[in-house]
Motif scaffolding. Sequence first.
Motif, PDB file in Angstrom:
ATOM      1  N   ILE A 118       1.087  -4.969  -7.042  1.00  0.00           N
ATOM      2  CA  ILE A 118       0.017  -5.792  -6.462  1.00  0.00           C
ATOM      3  C   ILE A 118       0.227  -7.264  -6.784  1.00  0.00           C
ATOM      4  N   ILE A 135      -7.264  -0.377  -1.700  1.00  0.00           N
ATOM      5  CA  ILE A 135      -6.453   0.034  -2.842  1.00  0.00           C
ATOM      6  C   ILE A 135      -7.336   0.593  -3.953  1.00  0.00           C
ATOM      7  N   GLN A 144      -8.296   3.992  -2.978  1.00  0.00           N
ATOM      8  CA  GLN A 144      -7.122   4.867  -3.084  1.00  0.00           C
ATOM      9  C   GLN A 144      -6.917   5.323  -4.532  1.00  0.00           C
ATOM     10  N   GLN A 204       0.823  -1.207   0.000  1.00  0.00           N
ATOM     11  CA  GLN A 204       0.000   0.000   0.000  1.00  0.00           C
ATOM     12  C   GLN A 204       0.858   1.257   0.000  1.00  0.00           C
ATOM     13  N   LEU A 254       1.617  -0.058 -10.626  1.00  0.00           N
ATOM     14  CA  LEU A 254       0.539  -0.530  -9.754  1.00  0.00           C
ATOM     15  C   LEU A 254       0.305  -2.018  -9.944  1.00  0.00           C
ATOM     16  N   ILE A 266       2.173   1.722  -3.499  1.00  0.00           N
ATOM     17  CA  ILE A 266       1.116   2.233  -4.365  1.00  0.00           C
ATOM     18  C   ILE A 266       0.906   3.725  -4.136  1.00  0.00           C
TER      19      ILE A 266
END
Length: 234
Positions: free
Chosen positions: A41, A165, A168, A17, A37, A20
């Motif tokens: 992940i 996420i 976000q 996180q 990204l 990111i």
Amino acid sequence: MSEVPFATLLERRLSMQLAIARTLAASTSLAQAAPALLETIARAEGFQAAAIWQVDVASSELRCLDFWGDPEHPSPELERISRRTWLPGGELLPGRVWATGEPVRIADLAHEPGFHRAFWATKDGLRAAIAFPIGAGAEVRGVLELFDHAPRDLDPIFGEVMRAIGAQIGRFLQQREADEALRRAEERLRRVLDHAPIVLFALDRDGRVTLSEGRGLPAFGLVPKQVVGQSAIE
């Protein structure tokens, strides 16, 4: 993915996180941020492929913005067909997530009638998928897809982390759209000031000029910004 101690898993997801957040902070658009990204992940959670879809407002369709495949286990067929696909809401895996705003999990792609890319996914050795919405609030702005070689048991925290996420990234999109709207408004104002025979002044609380623009300034023997910083009395 092999079983990982809870503390290690928590630390890994926190690092994901944070990574990111740094990627988004350094990016001016989702297209720019997307490669990092997806890799962040997928690698953190042990998936072999990932795709990010964004809602195209003009056409009311989802388009594949970017795709990531594990270099050691590439997914060229799924990547090729994904990048060429546009989806309306409610159709296929990303479209279902867009329409419902809820994650969708497919345990066996080969036997999922609603997954039209099953042929290419299984050809690349992928067997399972899960997708999460991207958005802040109730509006879904995109979809994150993750692919695996086999179905796996997902712990409850994984879903919450992916929702966070998605939110976000959704807030990032909202901020970038607000920035773009402000830029366009400033451009329109600049065109008006540059072409209309007007004079526009603005003063702060202390009576000092903060704005001095307009094509009418030469009539007063002034040029743009000449009196900025001076007091109204001056």
